[in-house]
Scaffold this motif. Sequence first.
Motif, mmCIF file in Angstrom:
data_model
loop_
_atom_site.group_PDB
_atom_site.id
_atom_site.type_symbol
_atom_site.label_atom_id
_atom_site.label_comp_id
_atom_site.label_asym_id
_atom_site.label_seq_id
_atom_site.Cartn_x
_atom_site.Cartn_y
_atom_site.Cartn_z
ATOM 1 N N GLY A 1 34.829 15.617 35.304
ATOM 2 C CA GLY A 1 34.705 16.127 33.944
ATOM 3 C C GLY A 1 33.795 15.085 33.375
ATOM 4 O O GLY A 1 33.301 14.177 33.732
ATOM 5 N N TYR A 2 33.647 15.285 31.945
ATOM 6 C CA TYR A 2 32.955 14.330 31.116
ATOM 7 C C TYR A 2 34.032 13.556 30.276
ATOM 8 O O TYR A 2 34.819 14.177 29.794
ATOM 9 C CB TYR A 2 32.134 15.296 30.090
ATOM 10 C CG TYR A 2 31.265 14.454 29.296
ATOM 11 C CD1 TYR A 2 29.859 13.782 29.553
ATOM 12 C CD2 TYR A 2 31.601 14.323 27.745
ATOM 13 C CE1 TYR A 2 29.274 13.186 28.634
ATOM 14 C CE2 TYR A 2 31.057 13.634 27.023
ATOM 15 C CZ TYR A 2 29.757 12.904 27.343
ATOM 16 O OH TYR A 2 29.021 12.188 26.598
ATOM 17 N N GLN A 3 34.130 12.208 30.374
ATOM 18 C CA GLN A 3 34.806 11.446 29.659
ATOM 19 C C GLN A 3 34.337 10.406 28.945
ATOM 20 O O GLN A 3 33.361 9.462 29.656
ATOM 21 C CB GLN A 3 35.786 10.944 30.672
ATOM 22 C CG GLN A 3 36.824 11.915 31.458
ATOM 23 C CD GLN A 3 38.043 11.439 32.271
ATOM 24 O OE1 GLN A 3 37.465 10.473 32.809
ATOM 25 N NE2 GLN A 3 38.938 11.616 32.177
ATOM 26 N N VAL A 4 34.486 10.057 27.518
ATOM 27 C CA VAL A 4 34.064 9.216 26.729
ATOM 28 C C VAL A 4 35.173 8.468 26.400
ATOM 29 O O VAL A 4 36.137 9.103 25.480
ATOM 30 C CB VAL A 4 32.753 9.363 25.740
ATOM 31 C CG1 VAL A 4 32.861 8.375 24.899
ATOM 32 C CG2 VAL A 4 31.583 9.871 26.717
ATOM 33 N N ARG A 5 35.370 7.052 26.203
ATOM 34 C CA ARG A 5 36.605 6.423 25.729
ATOM 35 C C ARG A 5 36.309 5.079 25.390
ATOM 36 O O ARG A 5 35.290 4.728 25.830
ATOM 37 C CB ARG A 5 37.950 6.342 26.914
ATOM 38 C CG ARG A 5 38.268 7.506 27.207
ATOM 39 C CD ARG A 5 39.392 7.202 28.572
ATOM 40 N NE ARG A 5 39.878 8.721 28.942
ATOM 41 C CZ ARG A 5 40.582 8.775 30.120
ATOM 42 N NH1 ARG A 5 40.620 7.589 31.206
ATOM 43 N NH2 ARG A 5 41.190 9.791 30.641
ATOM 44 N N CYS A 6 36.890 4.408 24.346
ATOM 45 C CA CYS A 6 36.739 3.185 23.745
ATOM 46 C C CYS A 6 38.026 2.800 23.227
ATOM 47 O O CYS A 6 38.538 3.405 22.446
ATOM 48 C CB CYS A 6 35.612 3.393 22.628
ATOM 49 S SG CYS A 6 35.037 1.832 21.974
ATOM 50 N N GLU A 7 38.105 1.607 23.514
ATOM 51 C CA GLU A 7 39.293 0.728 23.018
ATOM 52 C C GLU A 7 38.679 -0.373 22.417
ATOM 53 O O GLU A 7 38.141 -1.388 23.258
ATOM 54 C CB GLU A 7 40.211 0.205 24.396
ATOM 55 C CG GLU A 7 41.573 -0.599 23.656
ATOM 56 C CD GLU A 7 42.662 -0.425 24.716
ATOM 57 O OE1 GLU A 7 43.712 -1.221 24.379
ATOM 58 O OE2 GLU A 7 42.097 -0.824 26.159
ATOM 59 N N ALA A 8 39.161 -0.920 21.297
ATOM 60 C CA ALA A 8 38.816 -2.105 20.690
ATOM 61 C C ALA A 8 39.972 -2.917 20.642
ATOM 62 O O ALA A 8 41.437 -2.790 20.375
ATOM 63 C CB ALA A 8 38.444 -1.778 19.092
ATOM 64 N N VAL A 9 39.876 -4.079 21.330
ATOM 65 C CA VAL A 9 40.958 -5.184 21.148
ATOM 66 C C VAL A 9 40.464 -6.120 20.281
ATOM 67 O O VAL A 9 39.647 -6.729 20.665
ATOM 68 C CB VAL A 9 41.262 -5.603 22.725
ATOM 69 C CG1 VAL A 9 42.239 -6.819 22.895
ATOM 70 C CG2 VAL A 9 41.536 -4.488 23.605
ATOM 71 N N CYS A 10 41.595 -6.442 19.285
ATOM 72 C CA CYS A 10 41.365 -7.266 18.154
ATOM 73 C C CYS A 10 42.514 -8.265 18.379
ATOM 74 O O CYS A 10 43.439 -8.316 19.269
ATOM 75 C CB CYS A 10 41.345 -6.673 16.807
ATOM 76 S SG CYS A 10 40.239 -5.532 16.857
ATOM 77 N N ALA B 1 51.510 20.638 35.501
ATOM 78 C CA ALA B 1 51.021 20.652 34.285
ATOM 79 C C ALA B 1 49.886 20.039 34.219
ATOM 80 O O ALA B 1 49.256 19.164 34.988
ATOM 81 C CB ALA B 1 51.893 19.854 33.192
ATOM 82 N N GLY B 2 48.748 20.549 33.731
ATOM 83 C CA GLY B 2 47.485 20.178 33.582
ATOM 84 C C GLY B 2 46.736 20.396 32.248
ATOM 85 O O GLY B 2 46.942 21.340 31.569
ATOM 86 N N ALA B 3 46.025 19.431 31.982
ATOM 87 C CA ALA B 3 45.087 19.577 30.751
ATOM 88 C C ALA B 3 43.360 19.803 31.149
ATOM 89 O O ALA B 3 43.163 19.336 32.033
ATOM 90 C CB ALA B 3 45.210 18.258 30.058
ATOM 91 N N GLU B 4 42.858 20.652 30.176
ATOM 92 C CA GLU B 4 41.425 20.735 30.369
ATOM 93 C C GLU B 4 40.610 19.506 30.180
ATOM 94 O O GLU B 4 40.817 18.780 29.212
ATOM 95 C CB GLU B 4 40.987 22.036 29.385
ATOM 96 C CG GLU B 4 39.666 22.326 29.500
ATOM 97 C CD GLU B 4 39.197 23.378 28.324
ATOM 98 O OE1 GLU B 4 39.285 22.977 27.298
ATOM 99 O OE2 GLU B 4 38.454 24.272 28.893
ATOM 100 N N VAL B 5 39.634 19.303 31.125
ATOM 101 C CA VAL B 5 38.789 18.279 31.081
ATOM 102 C C VAL B 5 37.427 18.649 30.490
ATOM 103 O O VAL B 5 36.843 19.509 31.262
ATOM 104 C CB VAL B 5 38.809 17.375 32.166
ATOM 105 C CG1 VAL B 5 37.739 16.172 32.057
ATOM 106 C CG2 VAL B 5 40.093 16.918 32.747
ATOM 107 N N PRO B 6 36.754 18.042 29.643
ATOM 108 C CA PRO B 6 35.516 18.832 29.166
ATOM 109 C C PRO B 6 34.459 18.468 30.421
ATOM 110 O O PRO B 6 34.594 17.641 31.206
ATOM 111 C CB PRO B 6 34.928 18.026 28.043
ATOM 112 C CG PRO B 6 36.205 17.599 27.388
ATOM 113 C CD PRO B 6 37.268 17.383 28.397
ATOM 114 N N GLN B 7 33.610 19.595 30.608
ATOM 115 C CA GLN B 7 32.534 19.366 31.570
ATOM 116 C C GLN B 7 31.159 18.885 31.027
ATOM 117 O O GLN B 7 30.142 18.818 31.842
ATOM 118 C CB GLN B 7 32.344 20.607 32.394
ATOM 119 C CG GLN B 7 33.742 21.129 33.032
ATOM 120 C CD GLN B 7 34.064 20.280 33.983
ATOM 121 O OE1 GLN B 7 33.505 20.247 35.255
ATOM 122 N NE2 GLN B 7 35.139 19.416 33.953
ATOM 123 N N ASP B 8 30.937 18.799 29.790
ATOM 124 C CA ASP B 8 29.500 18.381 29.315
ATOM 125 C C ASP B 8 29.859 17.800 27.993
ATOM 126 O O ASP B 8 30.716 18.122 27.243
ATOM 127 C CB ASP B 8 29.050 19.915 29.186
ATOM 128 C CG ASP B 8 27.457 20.011 28.601
ATOM 129 O OD1 ASP B 8 27.335 19.720 27.423
ATOM 130 O OD2 ASP B 8 26.736 19.827 29.516
#
Length: 343
Positions: free
Chosen positions: A235-244, A265-272
């Motif tokens: 799938g297409y995954q973009v994540r960001c975590e800011a640690v302050c 159980a399952g969640a849809e993962v974007p492909q694009d």
Amino acid sequence: MGDLLGVAVLGAGHMGSDHIRRLSRVVSGARVAAVADPETAAAREAVAGLDGVAVHTDVEAALDAPGVEAVLVASPGPAHEEALLAAFARGLPVLCEKPMVPDSAGALRVVEAEVRLGRRLAQIGFMRRYDAEYRRLKSLLDGGRLGRPLFLHCTHRNVSSPPRFTSAMLINSSVSHEIDAARWLLGQEPTAVTVLRPRPSGGAPDGLLDPQFVLLETDGGALVDVEVFVNCGFGYQVRCEAVCEAGSARIGEEHAMVVTARGSAGAEVPQDYLVRFADAYDREVQAWVDATRRGRVTGASAWDGYAASAVAEAGVAALERGGRVTVDLAPRPEAYGPPGASA
């Protein structure tokens, strides 16, 4: 149609055809007036059903077509410099997809040409600045409630890489988004890049160094790490975590529909990326149209495009020769705001 902004779209591939759809069916206040693509069949297919659209193989012919008042550049990166300079020569405002220009020398020539004009004409298509989650994170960091940012942990995964995708493109095409997002979120400039490479994934094409781990140092003392994996397969995954200093915030957790059936159980993962960031693209293009009709230019600037190219270039050097490579940015002209300027 006289009340609508006439836009010439340069490029009718995957990105260009989606922008043609967006301008004609989603965005208000604009119309597609001309399209340019060497593949005329693709261009004609992209504008099928639209009235009054001139189709050209030549960029300058499209820019000179009747009714063209603005330009959207969605052609391959190496063609962007010529297109931007041609738009500048005609005084046409332009939204240019990233990378603005892949090499920093060419990107700097675009900046210098715009500075000579004495006014901004270019907005660069770093659409994450328009994503609702990224904007909430930006507002939180700017507000200072979490204290000084220490780390940004980023993930950028694609199902698969397109043909002719190179190891360098993991940085100058894919990670360029994280480079701009980090500059914008933190209001800091990257000063050095280190690239680490695990053993390539079995799903990567032969010779492609995928995945990679990119580490950016900034002039504000923060560290930004990016896991880029363009053949993850799922799938297409973009994540960001800011640690302050006083807390952290994480975005990109994919709050999608969850389906439960037959004991699982399952969640849809974007492909694009056009699925994951569909709303961001819509907001970006609508904001560009609205600003252009008011005679203004907002969003990421040509300087932002140059800075992203310069940092990515240092990253490619780090990939190819190993070690830590410093980023050498030209002096920023007064016409452009700081790296954290809002879209």
